[in-house]
Design an enzyme around this catalytic site. Structure first.
Site, PDB file in Angstrom:
ATOM      1  N   CYS A 356       0.797  -1.241   0.000  1.00  0.00           N
ATOM      2  CA  CYS A 356       0.000   0.000   0.000  1.00  0.00           C
ATOM      3  C   CYS A 356       0.825   1.285   0.000  1.00  0.00           C
ATOM      4  O   CYS A 356       0.597   2.159  -0.850  1.00  0.00           O
ATOM      5  CB  CYS A 356      -0.967   0.030   1.172  1.00  0.00           C
ATOM      6  SG  CYS A 356      -1.352  -1.550   1.909  1.00  0.00           S
ATOM      7  N   ARG A 385       6.191 -11.351   5.805  1.00  0.00           N
ATOM      8  CA  ARG A 385       5.705 -11.086   7.161  1.00  0.00           C
ATOM      9  C   ARG A 385       6.319 -12.104   8.100  1.00  0.00           C
ATOM     10  O   ARG A 385       6.383 -13.294   7.789  1.00  0.00           O
ATOM     11  CB  ARG A 385       4.176 -11.152   7.236  1.00  0.00           C
ATOM     12  CG  ARG A 385       3.556  -9.990   6.501  1.00  0.00           C
ATOM     13  CD  ARG A 385       2.050  -9.943   6.664  1.00  0.00           C
ATOM     14  NE  ARG A 385       1.514  -9.022   5.660  1.00  0.00           N
ATOM     15  CZ  ARG A 385       0.235  -8.901   5.344  1.00  0.00           C
ATOM     16  NH1 ARG A 385      -0.657  -9.636   5.968  1.00  0.00           N
ATOM     17  NH2 ARG A 385      -0.153  -8.044   4.429  1.00  0.00           N
ATOM     18  N   GLN A 403       0.759 -11.286  -3.249  1.00  0.00           N
ATOM     19  CA  GLN A 403      -0.667 -10.949  -3.267  1.00  0.00           C
ATOM     20  C   GLN A 403      -1.094 -10.563  -4.680  1.00  0.00           C
ATOM     21  O   GLN A 403      -0.304 -10.017  -5.436  1.00  0.00           O
ATOM     22  CB  GLN A 403      -0.933  -9.749  -2.349  1.00  0.00           C
ATOM     23  CG  GLN A 403      -0.608 -10.006  -0.895  1.00  0.00           C
ATOM     24  CD  GLN A 403      -0.710  -8.729  -0.082  1.00  0.00           C
ATOM     25  OE1 GLN A 403      -0.194  -7.682  -0.466  1.00  0.00           O
ATOM     26  NE2 GLN A 403      -1.382  -8.814   1.052  1.00  0.00           N
ATOM     27  N   ASP A 405      -2.604  -7.957  -5.431  1.00  0.00           N
ATOM     28  CA  ASP A 405      -2.968  -6.743  -4.718  1.00  0.00           C
ATOM     29  C   ASP A 405      -3.318  -5.626  -5.696  1.00  0.00           C
ATOM     30  O   ASP A 405      -2.774  -5.580  -6.798  1.00  0.00           O
ATOM     31  CB  ASP A 405      -1.753  -6.312  -3.873  1.00  0.00           C
ATOM     32  CG  ASP A 405      -2.156  -5.402  -2.723  1.00  0.00           C
ATOM     33  OD1 ASP A 405      -3.368  -5.218  -2.504  1.00  0.00           O
ATOM     34  OD2 ASP A 405      -1.244  -4.891  -2.047  1.00  0.00           O
ATOM     35  N   HIS A 407      -4.784  -1.226  -5.461  1.00  0.00           N
ATOM     36  CA  HIS A 407      -5.348  -0.108  -4.711  1.00  0.00           C
ATOM     37  C   HIS A 407      -6.074   0.801  -5.673  1.00  0.00           C
ATOM     38  O   HIS A 407      -5.510   1.192  -6.694  1.00  0.00           O
ATOM     39  CB  HIS A 407      -4.240   0.623  -3.960  1.00  0.00           C
ATOM     40  CG  HIS A 407      -3.606  -0.234  -2.914  1.00  0.00           C
ATOM     41  ND1 HIS A 407      -2.458  -0.949  -3.152  1.00  0.00           N
ATOM     42  CD2 HIS A 407      -3.999  -0.544  -1.656  1.00  0.00           C
ATOM     43  CE1 HIS A 407      -2.165  -1.651  -2.063  1.00  0.00           C
ATOM     44  NE2 HIS A 407      -3.078  -1.430  -1.144  1.00  0.00           N
ATOM     45  N   LYS A 492     -13.372  -3.711   6.499  1.00  0.00           N
ATOM     46  CA  LYS A 492     -13.157  -4.427   5.242  1.00  0.00           C
ATOM     47  C   LYS A 492     -14.273  -5.408   4.935  1.00  0.00           C
ATOM     48  O   LYS A 492     -14.954  -5.895   5.836  1.00  0.00           O
ATOM     49  CB  LYS A 492     -11.810  -5.138   5.257  1.00  0.00           C
ATOM     50  CG  LYS A 492     -11.667  -6.182   6.330  1.00  0.00           C
ATOM     51  CD  LYS A 492     -10.303  -6.882   6.225  1.00  0.00           C
ATOM     52  CE  LYS A 492     -10.140  -7.890   7.347  1.00  0.00           C
ATOM     53  NZ  LYS A 492      -8.899  -8.628   7.302  1.00  0.00           N
ATOM     54  N   HIS A 538      -8.254  -0.855  -0.738  1.00  0.00           N
ATOM     55  CA  HIS A 538      -7.262  -1.946  -0.814  1.00  0.00           C
ATOM     56  C   HIS A 538      -8.069  -3.179  -1.200  1.00  0.00           C
ATOM     57  O   HIS A 538      -9.049  -3.488  -0.527  1.00  0.00           O
ATOM     58  CB  HIS A 538      -6.635  -2.235   0.545  1.00  0.00           C
ATOM     59  CG  HIS A 538      -6.045  -1.057   1.249  1.00  0.00           C
ATOM     60  ND1 HIS A 538      -4.689  -0.902   1.413  1.00  0.00           N
ATOM     61  CD2 HIS A 538      -6.613   0.004   1.855  1.00  0.00           C
ATOM     62  CE1 HIS A 538      -4.452   0.209   2.097  1.00  0.00           C
ATOM     63  NE2 HIS A 538      -5.605   0.780   2.380  1.00  0.00           N
TER      64      HIS A 538
HETATM   65 ZN   LIG Z   1      -3.218  -2.181   0.729  1.00  0.00          ZN
END
Ligand SMILES: [Zn+2]
Ligand SMILES: [Zn+2]
Length: 667
Positions: A356, A385, A403, A405, A407, A492, A538
């Protein structure tokens, strides 16, 4: 003192009872059938023992086996007590600690005597036998209230140090309940079934042993944990054991080995070594996702793996998330043998745990106007992580993951439309990947969080409204709210899919965030010529490639749809006379873009069939002398009930090519 309470039953009727009356008495007054069937009571909403007297005017609902969730919870807690009693009967000197109910059973943590060592699998049958004896003895489980010092003195006298330590830490004003089964007593909040005989001696099984720490802390003494599964009747237990067997048969670690997909080793704890076969599946899935994102208006980016601690400070991760980050000093290590490798006083960097902040840094390059929004930045972002070793599990829980991912930076008035588009995209992708059945949940503000209450109110309501308008919060979809489970910067949406054997997995998410763009100084110029902070969504659909691939492996039990299968067909010869033709079949199929292997080994055809079916190869193409002469193959799909079919080479190419098309490329 005579006093009457009025007890209201679920049918609305009210009974006047004297002080000292219990739900068991009410059940008996209603009828002998109910008295026999009742297991416990809900008194003003609280689950309680049947024999515990009313303390005030109350609403009462009697719990029977038909209230399955409550009945199972009670039975599992009882099984845990029976397990503890059995272990102490058989192994004197064993100390008890805690034993809760779990999702499918129970466990109990023990401190076995020092000269004995931890329990092993060999101990389980004899403990099970003793548990059955205790159940058959049908001893009442009686609740008693003791004061703290009495409890402590009792446990000290018994040599039960853990229980003695625990009781003194309970709040002073708490009523302390002890549960007695004959001679055996445990400190416990309850409630319990009226007697051990209410358990079915054939509805439980001890499943395994493991280590555990007192209070879950590695600095504390190590305990020996015994797990069991417990049910209301034998039929339920048997159905559960079948489900477990099915899950074991589908275990991604086992199939990963059978199909040569990946491996893990301690030198890279929690990071996966993808083998060529496994990485083919990954690449197919990634290519599919890339096409779907490209055509949905996303722009793919790539951002740094390592960033300065100051950046993580600014984003808030340093304060709230540091324990999960891999921190790296910005320093060249000392190459000499002497002296420390690292000085310890250089600046710090960290491997990204999320993408992010980096996407905000891209957004901030160049002035954005309200007309530029929404901007959808996607990244197959590799993150790290720092999960404790014990929390890792195969490829489902790892430390390095990628991910899917993205945004979405948008205006307030675009949230609903962007959420609707996301829900549609996710729905279509889940269907393509074979998961038509999923639930949507809204996770609300957690305790540890950034942002004002007002911001959270608005964010939560926006998501609620958006999903409603997106038409997904309907009866067709299971829709739920989860208090306290949001991320630290936003509420979320969670998307939980159901796999082939009914297990659910949370994969997709969408988080609505007003906080991070503001913290990191992202803005756009509005219609009014002023600076405004964009909203940030996100979102992920698969979650991570690693975990999603693990789920896919278990969902399909290794029998992937053709477009994902690492090896789509194997050409197996019956006689060596057919070798040249087999090579030609392989070349022809490969030229058509298919993934094919030749098996020209001098082995019996039954042996080859067996091997390729163990490797879950979707098609076996058998060729002998006759097939070579007639330019055919005998096509044999994977599966025990598969029928063999003779087909011409050209027709075969057409058929496999069509079937191997990814779902989004089909007409
Ligand atoms: Zn994010
Ligand atoms: Zn208990």
């Amino acid at each position: 003192m005579s006093e009457m309470f009025s007890i209201k039953l679920p049918d609305g009727s009210v009974r006047e009872v004297e002080r000292g009356t219990s739900p068991a008495d009410v059940a008996a007054a209603i009828g002998p059938g109910l008295a026999k069937a009742a297991l416990a009571a809900r008194v003003n909403g609280e689950l309680r023992d049947l024999a515990r007297p009313f303390e005030e005017d109350s609403e009462l609902a009697l719990i029977t086996a038909r209230d399955e969730a409550d009945a199972l919870e009670l039975a599992r807690h009882d099984y845990a007590h029976v397990l503890a009693e059995a272990a102490q009967n058989l192994f004197p000197g064993t100390q008890i600690t805690f034993g809760p109910a779990t999702e499918d059973g129970f466990y109990y943590d023990f401190a076995p005597p020092a000269d004995r060592g931890p329990f092993t699998e060999e101990d389980l049958p004899v403990i099970e036998e003793e548990m059955r004896r205790i159940i058959r003895a049908n001893t009442p489980l009686v609740r008693e209230e003791w004061d703290r010092e009495k409890v402590r003195d009792f446990f000290v006298a018994q040599g039960e140090n853990f229980k003695a330590e625990w009781v003194m830490e309970l709040p002073e004003d708490e009523t302390i309940s002890m549960y007695r089964t004959g001679e055996w007593v445990d400190l416990c909040r309850g409630p319990h079934l009226p007697s051990t005989g209410r358990l079915d001696p054939d509805a439980f099984k001890l499943t395994r042993v493991s280590g555990a720490y007192w209070r879950g802390d590695q600095n504390n003494p190590q305990l020996s944990r015994i797990y069991g599964t417990g049910w209301l009747n034998k039929k339920q237990l048997e159905a559960h054991l079948v489900r477990l067997e099915e899950a074991a048969r589908r275990d991604h670690r086992k199939i990963g080995q059978e199909m040569d997909l990946f491996h893990l080793q301690p030198e890279a704890h929690g990071s996966i070594f993808w083998h060529a076969n496994g990485y083919i599946i990954w690449r197919q899935l990634e290519a599919y996702m890339r096409r779907r994102l490209d055509s949905a208006g996303y722009r793919e980016v790539k951002t740094p793996q390592l960033m300065d601690a100051r950046q993580w400070e600014a984003s808030g991760h340093w304060g709230k998330y540091r324990e999960n980050m891999f921190v790296v000093p910005d320093e060249i290590p000392n190459p000499e043998e002497e002296g420390p490798v690292l000085s310890g006083d250089s600046e710090l960097m960290a491997l990204k745990p999320m993408n992010c902040p980096a996407h905000i840094l891209i957004f901030r390059q160049g002035i954005k106007s309200y007309r530029d929004l929404p901007i959808r930045l996607a990244e197959f972002g590799c993150c790290h992580r720092n999960e404790p070793h014990g929390a890792l599990h195969g490829i489902l829980r790892v430390r390095q993951f990628t991910q899917d991912d993205a945004h979405i930076f948008c205006r307030q008035d675009q949230i609903v439309e962007e959420t609707r588009r996301f829900c549609d995209l996710l729905d279509s992708i889940y269907r393509d990947l074979g998961f038509a059945n999923y639930a949507i949940k809204l996770a609300l503000r957690p305790e540890k969080r950034h942002g004002s209450e007002e911001t959270w109110d608005r964010a939560e309501q926006d998501l609620r409204d958006a999903v409603q308008l997106a038409g997904r919060a309907t009866a067709d979809y299971q829709w739920d709210e989860l208090p306290g489970e949001g991320a630290f910067y936003s509420p979320k949406l969670e998307f939980h899919l159901t796999d082939a054997i009914g297990r659910t997995w949370q994969c997709g998410t969408l988080q609505l965030d007003y906080v991070m763009p503001e913290r990191l100084g992202a803005f756009y110029i509005g219609e009014d010529g002023e600076k405004h902070t964009p909203v940030m969504l996100h979102r992920a659909i698969l979650g991570t490639f690693e975990r999603f691939l693990g789920i896919l492996i278990e969902h399909h039990a290794g029998r992937f749809p053709l477009w994902l299968a690492p090896v789509q067909a194997a050409v197996a010869t019956i006689v060596s006379d057919a070798d040249d033709y087999a090579r030609e079949v392989v070349q022809t199929l490969e030229a058509a873009g298919l993934r094919v292997e030749a098996d020209l080994r001098n082995e019996k055809i039954n042996y080859k069939v067996r091997e390729h079916s163990l490797a879950h190869t979707p098609y076996l193409l058998v060729v002998g002398k006759r097939e070579a002469e007639e330019r055919n193959v005998a096509l044999r799909p994977l599966g025990a009930d598969a029928r063999q079919e003779v087909i011409g080479l050209d027709a075969l190419v057409e058929r496999l090519r069509a079937e191997a098309l990814p779902p989004d490329l089909r007409a």
